[in-house]
Design a protein around this motif. Structure first.
Motif, PDB file in Angstrom:
ATOM      1  N   ALA A 220     -31.590  23.988 -21.202  1.00 29.89           N
ATOM      2  CA  ALA A 220     -30.655  22.889 -21.314  1.00 29.89           C
ATOM      3  C   ALA A 220     -31.431  21.651 -20.704  1.00 29.89           C
ATOM      4  O   ALA A 220     -31.022  20.468 -20.832  1.00 29.89           O
ATOM      5  N   GLY A 221     -31.986  21.903 -19.487  1.00 28.42           N
ATOM      6  CA  GLY A 221     -32.618  21.153 -18.557  1.00 28.42           C
ATOM      7  C   GLY A 221     -33.792  20.250 -19.601  1.00 28.42           C
ATOM      8  O   GLY A 221     -34.072  19.067 -19.452  1.00 28.42           O
ATOM      9  N   PHE A 222     -34.283  21.043 -20.224  1.00 23.95           N
ATOM     10  CA  PHE A 222     -35.529  20.582 -21.144  1.00 23.95           C
ATOM     11  C   PHE A 222     -35.075  19.417 -22.143  1.00 23.95           C
ATOM     12  O   PHE A 222     -35.458  18.354 -22.432  1.00 23.95           O
ATOM     13  N   LEU A 244     -22.131   9.768 -27.277  1.00 20.58           N
ATOM     14  CA  LEU A 244     -21.365  10.681 -28.332  1.00 20.58           C
ATOM     15  C   LEU A 244     -21.956  11.450 -29.128  1.00 20.58           C
ATOM     16  O   LEU A 244     -21.589  12.464 -29.439  1.00 20.58           O
ATOM     17  N   LYS A 245     -23.208  10.824 -29.762  1.00 19.92           N
ATOM     18  CA  LYS A 245     -23.907  11.520 -31.033  1.00 19.92           C
ATOM     19  C   LYS A 245     -24.213  13.046 -30.677  1.00 19.92           C
ATOM     20  O   LYS A 245     -24.006  13.850 -31.660  1.00 19.92           O
ATOM     21  N   PRO A 246     -24.857  13.211 -29.525  1.00 16.80           N
ATOM     22  CA  PRO A 246     -25.220  14.900 -29.314  1.00 16.80           C
ATOM     23  C   PRO A 246     -24.416  15.557 -29.004  1.00 16.80           C
ATOM     24  O   PRO A 246     -24.179  16.946 -29.141  1.00 16.80           O
ATOM     25  N   VAL A 247     -22.935  15.301 -28.623  1.00 16.20           N
ATOM     26  CA  VAL A 247     -21.838  16.082 -27.869  1.00 16.20           C
ATOM     27  C   VAL A 247     -21.535  17.210 -29.101  1.00 16.20           C
ATOM     28  O   VAL A 247     -21.584  18.392 -29.006  1.00 16.20           O
ATOM     29  N   ALA A 273     -25.502  24.665 -26.577  1.00 13.02           N
ATOM     30  CA  ALA A 273     -24.092  24.602 -26.197  1.00 13.02           C
ATOM     31  C   ALA A 273     -24.081  24.020 -24.665  1.00 13.02           C
ATOM     32  O   ALA A 273     -23.049  23.201 -24.902  1.00 13.02           O
ATOM     33  N   ILE A 274     -24.823  24.358 -23.863  1.00 13.83           N
ATOM     34  CA  ILE A 274     -24.609  23.957 -22.585  1.00 13.83           C
ATOM     35  C   ILE A 274     -25.012  22.552 -22.490  1.00 13.83           C
ATOM     36  O   ILE A 274     -24.150  21.489 -21.705  1.00 13.83           O
ATOM     37  N   THR A 275     -26.054  22.099 -23.171  1.00 15.11           N
ATOM     38  CA  THR A 275     -26.335  20.700 -23.308  1.00 15.11           C
ATOM     39  C   THR A 275     -25.199  19.867 -23.770  1.00 15.11           C
ATOM     40  O   THR A 275     -25.029  18.769 -23.495  1.00 15.11           O
ATOM     41  N   GLY A 276     -24.377  20.393 -25.086  1.00 18.62           N
ATOM     42  CA  GLY A 276     -23.264  19.631 -25.463  1.00 18.62           C
ATOM     43  C   GLY A 276     -22.294  19.526 -24.537  1.00 18.62           C
ATOM     44  O   GLY A 276     -21.812  18.389 -24.298  1.00 18.62           O
TER      45      GLY A 276
END
Length: 447
Positions: A220-222, A244-247, A273-276
């Motif tokens: 997620a950090g990357f 909004l696009k990556p969510v 999923a964590i990134t989202g």
């Protein structure tokens, strides 16, 4: 404060059929923070803005620091049976109120800054938080409690320096307020966070242990680092739309990958999923602060309401799993797929990209005061020495048109349209659409 990786929670005594202290403390933390946000939001209805109250910054730092240290000491040094529940609940109340005050103080600041500044800083701050998480894990256990207790007070100190940043230009004329589909937005926030909370709790059951979580956080950090670089390089004119696009894709694709991937690669889906989930948090913060400012309501109320709905959704999603009892692998996978379907439905039905565009699109009536938009744009063009082509682009921007639309309308390449928009922002001295519309709306008015 919600992770058992940094602050060790009491062991899970399921083998003996005892009480699940770890789940209790996690649930109490979520419930406590929700109540903290609710309390501050209600106070803001009477005492707004919160940041103007004398001593509020010091109070927030003291409450958050003392509450954090108290909870850490009570949980980390006592056996499950030895935890003093009244003391823990008192410290939780102090921390929840202090935590909510700190976040609301930041929200009031964000609402006065250009969205182009806030969005990029939010992404960078989340990336920094992940890096800080791994640094803190290397600290010896007796010191971790003190370090984590200092984090929010340090944030308050940084906030005091950040208040010197340039503020958003305020229009001198009264423009119509934007129409915000608050109900649909709040329903979308609640459902997305419910799916997020459900997925994270099920992933914890599917792959218990710290390794999966740590690898997922590294990924997620990357991915967040890539998004930060993308925003810094692109400097989009419509930053909320880009954020909004990556969510929805990250949440849904990450959840689906968790189900179909081998156990050894489960961290990949979890990391996506964590990134989202993080991108969703940042988008909520940015848009809620923006809308509260534009609609002239207390920022801590509008912003706090969005955060409360988000945390309630996460709490419900997590609690659903807690009350199900033992689950098989098939049950876990079905639950994660259900969460992914919910995310997709929200993105296509409940709240779409066009809904967000409508929120940020300025109605031409907001600019039609005593002269036309074109006349006001001409005045701005003359004042800031814009070229003829830049003036054409400015007129379309004032009508709320997007970069791709402007490119098609003027028969120029998308990259050329973006360059013209960037040049206009630079020459006028604004960082986002709102600042630009404020300049156009006040052009020609008496100083």
């Amino acid at each position: 404060m919600c992770t058992r990786i940094v602050i060790p929670l009491p062991a899970h005594p399921a083998q003996a059929g005892g009480f699940d202290y770890a789940s209790f403390f996690n649930a109490a933390m979520l419930a406590g923070t929700v109540l903290g946000y609710l309390g501050v939001a209600l106070l803001s209805k009477r005492f707004a803005p919160i940041s103007s109250k004398r001593g509020i910054h010091a109070l927030a730092a003291i409450l958050a620091g003392c509450g954090s240290l108290g909870m850490s000491l009570l949980i980390g040094t006592a056996s499950p049976e030895g935890v003093l529940l009244p003391g823990y609940l008192l410290c939780l109340a102090l921390f929840s109120l202090g935590n909510a005050l700190v976040l609301m103080l930041w929200g009031e600041l964000w609402s006065t800054l250009a969205t182009g500044t806030v969005g990029r800083h939010l992404y960078s701050s989340y990336l920094f938080a992940i890096m800080l998480f791994f640094v803190i894990r290397t600290i010896p256990e007796p010191v971790i409690d003190i370090v984590t207790a200092c984090l929010l007070p340090i944030s308050v100190v940084i906030l005091r320096f950040a208040e010197e940043l340039p503020r958003r230009v305020k229009p001198k004329s009264e423009a119509p307020e934007p129409r915000v589909p608050w109900l649909r937005a709040l329903v979308a926030i609640g459902l997305l966070n419910l799916a997020w909370g459900l997925c994270q709790k099920l992933v914890g059951l599917s792959a218990p242990g710290a390794d999966t979580t740590l690898n997922a956080l590294l990924l997620a950090g990357f991915l967040l680092a890539l998004l930060v670089l993308f925003l810094l390089a692109l400097k989009p004119a419509d930053e909320p739309l880009v954020m909004l696009k990556p969510v929805m894709p990250a949440l849904a694709c990450g959840m689906i990958f968790i189900v179909i991937a081998p156990d050894a690669w489960l961290f990949v889906g979890d990391g996506i999923a964590i990134t989202g989930g993080y991108c969703l948090d940042m988008l909520i913060m940015l848009v809620a602060c923006d809308m509260a400012h534009k609609q002239r309501i207390p920022v801590a109320w509008g912003f706090g309401l969005a955060i409360i709905v988000a945390r309630v959704g996460s709490f419900i999603g997590s609690s659903i799993v807690l009350f199900q009892g033992p689950l098989s692998k098939a049950d876990i996978q079905a639950g994660i797929l259900l969460a992914a379907v919910l995310v997709i439905l929200v993105g296509f039905v409940v709240f779409t990209e066009s809904d967000l565009q409508k929120i940020y699109q300025v109605a031409p009536a907001a600019l039609l005061l005593d002269t036309s938009i074109e006349q006001r744009c001409k005045l701005v063009s003359q004042k800031y020495n814009l070229s003829a082509r830049e003036e054409e682009v400015l007129v379309l921007l004032a009508h709320g048109r997007s970069g791709p639309y402007i490119g098609n309308e003027l028969c120029i390449a998308p990259g050329t349209a973006k360059r013209h928009i960037s040049n206009i922002y630079r020459k006028i001295g604004v960082a986002d659409r709102q600042g630009l519309h404020d300049i156009v709306a006040t052009a020609g008015s008496n100083e």
